[in-house]
Design a protein around this motif. Sequence first.
Motif, PDB file in Angstrom:
ATOM      1  N   ALA A 117      47.070  31.541  38.508  1.00 44.07           N
ATOM      2  CA  ALA A 117      45.921  31.638  37.603  1.00 44.07           C
ATOM      3  C   ALA A 117      44.739  32.317  38.303  1.00 44.07           C
ATOM      4  CB  ALA A 117      45.526  30.251  37.108  1.00 44.07           C
ATOM      5  N   ASP A 118      44.471  31.916  39.557  1.00 45.05           N
ATOM      6  CA  ASP A 118      43.340  32.510  40.271  1.00 45.05           C
ATOM      7  C   ASP A 118      43.593  33.968  40.642  1.00 45.05           C
ATOM      8  OD1 ASP A 118      42.048  30.073  40.087  1.00 45.05           O
ATOM      9  OD2 ASP A 118      41.376  30.082  42.173  1.00 45.05           O
ATOM     10  N   LEU A 119      44.837  34.312  40.967  1.00 48.70           N
ATOM     11  CA  LEU A 119      45.155  35.712  41.281  1.00 48.70           C
ATOM     12  C   LEU A 119      45.003  36.591  40.047  1.00 48.70           C
ATOM     13  CD1 LEU A 119      48.227  35.293  43.665  1.00 48.70           C
ATOM     14  CD2 LEU A 119      45.984  36.238  44.271  1.00 48.70           C
ATOM     15  N   ARG A 120      45.415  36.078  38.889  1.00 50.27           N
ATOM     16  CA  ARG A 120      45.254  36.856  37.650  1.00 50.27           C
ATOM     17  C   ARG A 120      43.774  37.078  37.346  1.00 50.27           C
ATOM     18  NH1 ARG A 120      50.063  34.053  35.856  1.00 50.27           N
ATOM     19  NH2 ARG A 120      48.809  32.307  35.102  1.00 50.27           N
ATOM     20  N   VAL A 121      42.962  36.024  37.528  1.00 45.36           N
ATOM     21  CA  VAL A 121      41.529  36.170  37.308  1.00 45.36           C
ATOM     22  C   VAL A 121      40.940  37.160  38.310  1.00 45.36           C
ATOM     23  CG1 VAL A 121      39.295  34.982  37.345  1.00 45.36           C
ATOM     24  CG2 VAL A 121      41.275  33.866  36.307  1.00 45.36           C
ATOM     25  N   LEU A 122      41.381  37.079  39.562  1.00 43.79           N
ATOM     26  CA  LEU A 122      40.890  37.999  40.593  1.00 43.79           C
ATOM     27  C   LEU A 122      41.139  39.450  40.210  1.00 43.79           C
ATOM     28  CD1 LEU A 122      39.774  38.428  43.502  1.00 43.79           C
ATOM     29  CD2 LEU A 122      42.151  38.339  44.285  1.00 43.79           C
ATOM     30  N   CYS A 123      42.297  39.720  39.628  1.00 41.53           N
ATOM     31  CA  CYS A 123      42.638  41.098  39.241  1.00 41.53           C
ATOM     32  C   CYS A 123      41.836  41.574  38.036  1.00 41.53           C
ATOM     33  CB  CYS A 123      44.131  41.196  38.929  1.00 41.53           C
ATOM     34  SG  CYS A 123      45.187  41.028  40.381  1.00 41.53           S
ATOM     35  N   GLY A 124      41.219  40.648  37.311  1.00 43.79           N
ATOM     36  CA  GLY A 124      40.466  41.038  36.124  1.00 43.79           C
ATOM     37  C   GLY A 124      38.972  40.853  36.244  1.00 43.79           C
ATOM     38  N   GLN A 125      38.506  40.189  37.307  1.00 48.31           N
ATOM     39  CA  GLN A 125      37.075  39.901  37.435  1.00 48.31           C
ATOM     40  C   GLN A 125      36.353  41.045  38.131  1.00 48.31           C
ATOM     41  OE1 GLN A 125      36.098  36.154  39.338  1.00 48.31           O
ATOM     42  NE2 GLN A 125      33.966  36.745  39.660  1.00 48.31           N
ATOM     43  N   PRO A 126      35.271  41.546  37.530  1.00 48.75           N
ATOM     44  CA  PRO A 126      34.483  42.570  38.215  1.00 48.75           C
ATOM     45  C   PRO A 126      33.808  41.972  39.439  1.00 48.75           C
ATOM     46  CG  PRO A 126      33.351  41.831  36.224  1.00 48.75           C
ATOM     47  CD  PRO A 126      34.713  41.184  36.212  1.00 48.75           C
ATOM     48  N   GLY A 127      33.586  42.769  40.431  1.00 49.17           N
ATOM     49  CA  GLY A 127      32.961  42.278  41.653  1.00 49.17           C
ATOM     50  C   GLY A 127      33.150  43.270  42.772  1.00 49.17           C
ATOM     51  N   GLU A 187      47.453  48.065  22.794  1.00 48.48           N
ATOM     52  CA  GLU A 187      46.168  48.185  23.462  1.00 48.48           C
ATOM     53  C   GLU A 187      45.774  46.862  24.109  1.00 48.48           C
ATOM     54  OE1 GLU A 187      44.295  50.801  24.013  1.00 48.48           O
ATOM     55  OE2 GLU A 187      45.770  52.101  23.057  1.00 48.48           O
ATOM     56  N   ASN A 188      45.787  46.813  25.415  1.00 48.58           N
ATOM     57  CA  ASN A 188      45.311  45.639  26.147  1.00 48.58           C
ATOM     58  C   ASN A 188      44.815  46.139  27.499  1.00 48.58           C
ATOM     59  OD1 ASN A 188      44.847  43.237  27.505  1.00 48.58           O
ATOM     60  ND2 ASN A 188      46.581  42.199  26.533  1.00 48.58           N
ATOM     61  N   CYS A 189      43.609  46.697  27.472  1.00 51.51           N
ATOM     62  CA  CYS A 189      43.079  47.381  28.654  1.00 51.51           C
ATOM     63  C   CYS A 189      42.906  46.434  29.834  1.00 51.51           C
ATOM     64  CB  CYS A 189      41.740  48.035  28.318  1.00 51.51           C
ATOM     65  SG  CYS A 189      41.892  49.350  27.089  1.00 51.51           S
ATOM     66  N   SER A 190      42.443  45.204  29.573  1.00 52.80           N
ATOM     67  CA  SER A 190      42.196  44.276  30.672  1.00 52.80           C
ATOM     68  C   SER A 190      43.496  43.915  31.381  1.00 52.80           C
ATOM     69  CB  SER A 190      41.506  43.007  30.161  1.00 52.80           C
ATOM     70  OG  SER A 190      42.329  42.343  29.208  1.00 52.80           O
ATOM     71  N   GLN A 191      44.565  43.692  30.616  1.00 53.95           N
ATOM     72  CA  GLN A 191      45.853  43.362  31.221  1.00 53.95           C
ATOM     73  C   GLN A 191      46.405  44.546  31.997  1.00 53.95           C
ATOM     74  OE1 GLN A 191      48.614  41.451  28.550  1.00 53.95           O
ATOM     75  NE2 GLN A 191      50.340  41.743  29.916  1.00 53.95           N
ATOM     76  N   MET A 192      46.212  45.753  31.468  1.00 53.64           N
ATOM     77  CA  MET A 192      46.676  46.955  32.162  1.00 53.64           C
ATOM     78  C   MET A 192      45.942  47.142  33.481  1.00 53.64           C
ATOM     79  SD  MET A 192      48.739  49.563  32.148  1.00 53.64           S
ATOM     80  CE  MET A 192      49.306  49.813  30.452  1.00 53.64           C
ATOM     81  N   GLU A 193      44.625  46.934  33.473  1.00 55.91           N
ATOM     82  CA  GLU A 193      43.842  47.079  34.697  1.00 55.91           C
ATOM     83  C   GLU A 193      44.233  46.034  35.731  1.00 55.91           C
ATOM     84  OE1 GLU A 193      41.800  49.560  35.602  1.00 55.91           O
ATOM     85  OE2 GLU A 193      42.564  50.442  33.756  1.00 55.91           O
ATOM     86  N   ALA A 194      44.474  44.793  35.267  1.00 54.48           N
ATOM     87  CA  ALA A 194      44.891  43.728  36.178  1.00 54.48           C
ATOM     88  C   ALA A 194      46.229  44.067  36.827  1.00 54.48           C
ATOM     89  CB  ALA A 194      44.978  42.401  35.426  1.00 54.48           C
TER      90      ALA A 194
END
Length: 509
Positions: A117-127, A187-194
């Motif tokens: 869960a935390d790795l998935r959030v890490l791949c999607g969180q800006p920072g 279309e799921n840009c956030s999942q693609m970017e992660a």
Amino acid sequence: RALQRQAKQLGVPVGLLSVRTVVERLWELSAPVEGYTDHVLLNTAKKDQMDGLLQSAKELLSLGAISRQLLCQEIWKAEKPPILEMVWRLHKENIVTLEEILESSPSSSVAVEWLCADLRVLCGQPGEIEVSQQIRSDVLSVLVRKAFQESQDLLTSRSKRTPQVCFAVLDEMLSLILHTVSNSGEENCSQMEAAKLWINVFDVGLYGGTLFVISLQKFFLHTLTQILTFKPQLKVSDAVGMQWKWSFAKTCPLLTSLYRKLFVLFSVEELMAHLQQVLETHEVNWQHILSCVSTLLVCHAQAQHSLKDLLTRLLSNAFEAYDLESMITAFLLARQASLEGPAVFMSYTEWYKLSFGNASSYHGNSKKSLVFLLKFLSDLVPFEPPQYLKVHVLHPPYVLTKYRPFLLEYVSLAKTRLADLKVSIEEMGLYEDLSGTGAPAQPQCQAQQDVEKAVSLFEKTGRIPANVMEASIFRRPYFMSRFLPALLTPRLLPSKPDPRMSFIESLRK
């Protein structure tokens, strides 16, 4: 001293109070800010506070006031550990390592759920990009080392659970990529970017000397096996009709990028041997198998030779043991390779003629082998794209005269199927494209394409292409009514003979 006084007042050991004080502060810093319900990175203010906490924790650790084991236990008394950046910083400062946290988890499933869960959030969180990348590579180093490097014989019964957790996390994060590939049309840009960010963990250069090469190789081969066997829902008959969609150019770039990263540590021979092993021992995802073959052929010039060797072994085994699995695998792989064009692999027509077109072919030594081949081809007919049926009819396998009725039975079946599909053999071009199953080109367009291809080959070699000579003898209706009119279409002639004029003159002679 303040902790000692407070511990004495509360009647608890100073070590326990120290640990609880650190854990409480960790949870205070883990609280979400600025409206983020899911976050795993610290903002600037909390980074500074975390620095102070780490310094205090190191001092307590050096004084023996903190037990690492007790710290892990207190961390897991909450629903889950603090956010990932904090766990990573505890690990980097060697206050308590990620391995120790995973090992002390109440159960494998809890640890896997938290870290994924935390790795998935890490791949999607800006920072901060560099911090995020460093966390991913450091976490992966731990996971790979625990899963693939350490000797299982030396582990205690409790710590044997940790490699299982690491395997599960690696596989679960891979499934993030593969599910994204499966849904790439949506279309799921956030999942693609992660998914793109997680793919970066397969860059070998990230690990320097932190992992043995053999550990990375084991991890990469495990990952490749997981990809090739991911959700094997398609049947062979589906693959026969759909594989034209799985060429290198039509495969999701996310998947081809992952393949290329996994190929880096291996020779072509090693990759082809692993592919064969997976085919022989697992139920496979044909889309991933065939797109992997295409990627390997496009990216490695030596792969053509290795694939030819594999096809030879598969066909030899097919006719020695009358093994249908080896037979269909050979056909699918040869067709997939031919989709990538002549610069990468021979055409399907050429491969088919080389394999079955003469007396020394695999089926040429017995009636049983011939019947095996023709029955196999007949069973494919209901699922075959028309382009392949036309190749089989126009370039039939070699048969002795006394066995010709067996061949004619197959040819009749194939022609009936082509008629049902409203496809004419007579209008088949000399260089027909086998890379799609859409509507065939109009005869005039096909003939024009054939002329351009023939003139281009003539210009390069100075010789009339064999396909044109064969068509002038064996496919005279198409040659006379389509090819020649397209070649002789009236046009303004150049002052100096061009390749087309030279080709016409050579053909006339």
